[in-house]
Design an enzyme around this catalytic site. Structure first.
Site, PDB file in Angstrom:
ATOM      1  N   GLU A   1       0.821  -1.216   0.000  1.00 50.74           N
ATOM      2  CA  GLU A   1       0.000   0.000   0.000  1.00 50.74           C
ATOM      3  C   GLU A   1       0.851   1.260   0.000  1.00 50.74           C
ATOM      4  O   GLU A   1       0.518   2.255  -0.652  1.00 50.74           O
ATOM      5  CB  GLU A   1      -0.943  -0.009   1.208  1.00 50.74           C
ATOM      6  CG  GLU A   1      -2.103  -1.002   1.097  1.00 50.74           C
ATOM      7  CD  GLU A   1      -1.719  -2.421   1.445  1.00 50.74           C
ATOM      8  OE1 GLU A   1      -2.580  -3.325   1.302  1.00 50.74           O
ATOM      9  OE2 GLU A   1      -0.561  -2.642   1.863  1.00 50.74           O
TER      10      GLU A   1
ATOM     11  N   HIS B   1     -10.541  -6.267   9.505  1.00 47.53           N
ATOM     12  CA  HIS B   1     -11.191  -6.099   8.204  1.00 47.53           C
ATOM     13  C   HIS B   1     -12.614  -5.571   8.340  1.00 47.53           C
ATOM     14  O   HIS B   1     -13.415  -5.717   7.418  1.00 47.53           O
ATOM     15  CB  HIS B   1     -11.254  -7.438   7.457  1.00 47.53           C
ATOM     16  CG  HIS B   1      -9.934  -8.008   7.065  1.00 47.53           C
ATOM     17  ND1 HIS B   1      -9.092  -8.617   7.973  1.00 47.53           N
ATOM     18  CD2 HIS B   1      -9.300  -8.061   5.869  1.00 47.53           C
ATOM     19  CE1 HIS B   1      -8.004  -9.036   7.336  1.00 47.53           C
ATOM     20  NE2 HIS B   1      -8.103  -8.707   6.059  1.00 47.53           N
TER      21      HIS B   1
END
Length: 336
Positions: free
Chosen positions: A65, A134
């Site tokens: 990322e 998540h």
């Protein structure tokens, strides 16, 4: 939305339609992220775009990322308009420096000589048992740090209009979509997010909250998935003569305080509902903003938010910590 529209779209299809329109109009627009090309995004955020635009503009990236968000910032500063997707908003910590020290600040740090016209998209929210890493809804974190606009659609109509506006904006926009609202087969959506959507392009301005349901007795301010849970609660409350007004923020930065205050001055009661954490978050900010502007109008205030705990994997425990319509209804009743 006054015109009659014959077709309805899911939120994911509305997002993809806006992205495709912008890519056709501007060759500088491209999309990058993990599993966004061949897979089409795990929440269908790019489904069908690869076939039209190819791998040069729908780009799968390595699981880094920091690297690809940094690349997006650089591309934006050079005049492109990247859309960079974090598969889950929970992963933003890996690339936090690129987000809040580069993407958000480089226009200011350059004295206005550089703009960063990029969109950072990410899936937010729980209710599907994917545990603490998540399932978070961290829009309050982005809203807290200056330099980024933050938008959260609750319906397909808003998803398209906000996406057009985000891609065209010359500043960085964080566009957060709730997994449960996307309308994908394995994650059923509630009634409501699938809406009529014009085929033509249109924009929804940031900082314009929408009154989803008018009412006289209490103002319920929320966003994302909980717009639909608030509307469900409002229908139940109406059976007992309690008339709830539901305000969908649509964007956190900029924040439409005027619409909220106008509603509270009418109803006198405020309930703020949020799937982000309670402490130092959106609920406190909304209550504080109303108190700044219209303290005398407030008769009662309630906050409904995620308790300050990691989100459990266990389905019963997750259902306990994420507010549902009954929790909102109970909060409204406490204001009466």
């Amino acid at each position: 939305m006054s015109e009659t529209i014959d077709r309805e779209l899911t939120m994911s299809r509305a997002m993809v339609e806006a992205i495709g329109d912008e890519m056709r109009e501007n060759d500088e627009v491209f999309y990058m992220g993990e599993d966004v090309a061949d897979y089409g995004g795990i929440f269908d955020s790019t489904q069908g775009l690869l076939e039209e635009f190819g791998y040069d503009r729908i780009m799968d990236v390595p699981i880094s990322e920091t690297a690809y968000l940094g690349a997006a910032v650089g591309a934006a500063q050079e005049g492109m308009r990247p859309i960079a997707e974090l598969m889950f908003v929970d992963f933003f910590g890996v690339a936090m420096d690129q987000i809040y020290n580069q993407m958000a600040k480089n226009t200011y740090m350059s004295g206005g000589n550089v703009s960063v016209p990029m969109v950072l998209t990410a899936a937010v929210g729980g209710t599907y048992n994917d545990a603490a890493q998540h399932s978070q809804t961290l829009y309050g974190t982005f809203a807290h740090m200056p330099g980024m606009k933050v938008v959260v659609p609750s319906t397909a109509y808003e998803a398209k209009g906000l996406m057009h506006n985000a891609i065209r904006d010359d500043d960085p926009v964080v566009y957060l979509f709730h997994k449960r609202l996307m309308g994908i087969g394995w994650l059923p959506a509630p009634d409501g997010p699938k809406t009529p959507v014009p085929e033509t392009d249109y924009t929804i301005p940031f900082g314009s909250a929408d009154v989803k349901r008018a009412g006289e007795d209490v103002t319920v301010v929320t966003l994302g998935l909980h717009v639909h849970r608030a509307l469900e609660a409002a229908e139940s409350l109406a059976a007992d003569g309690i008339d709830a007004e539901v305000v969908d923020l649509r964007s956190l930065v900029p924040l439409d305080t005027d619409t909220i205050v106008e509603s509270v001055e009418k109803t006198g009661n405020l309930v703020v509902v949020d799937e982000d954490y309670r402490s130092y978050g959106v609920t406190g900010e909304i209550v504080g903003s109303v108190a700044d502007e219209a303290l005398g109008a407030l008769d009662a205030v309630e906050r409904v938010a995620l308790p300050d705990v990691p989100i459990p994997y266990s389905r019963p425990l997750e259902n306990e910590v994420v507010a549902d319509a009954s929790d909102i209804e109970a909060a409204v009743r406490r204001t009466q």
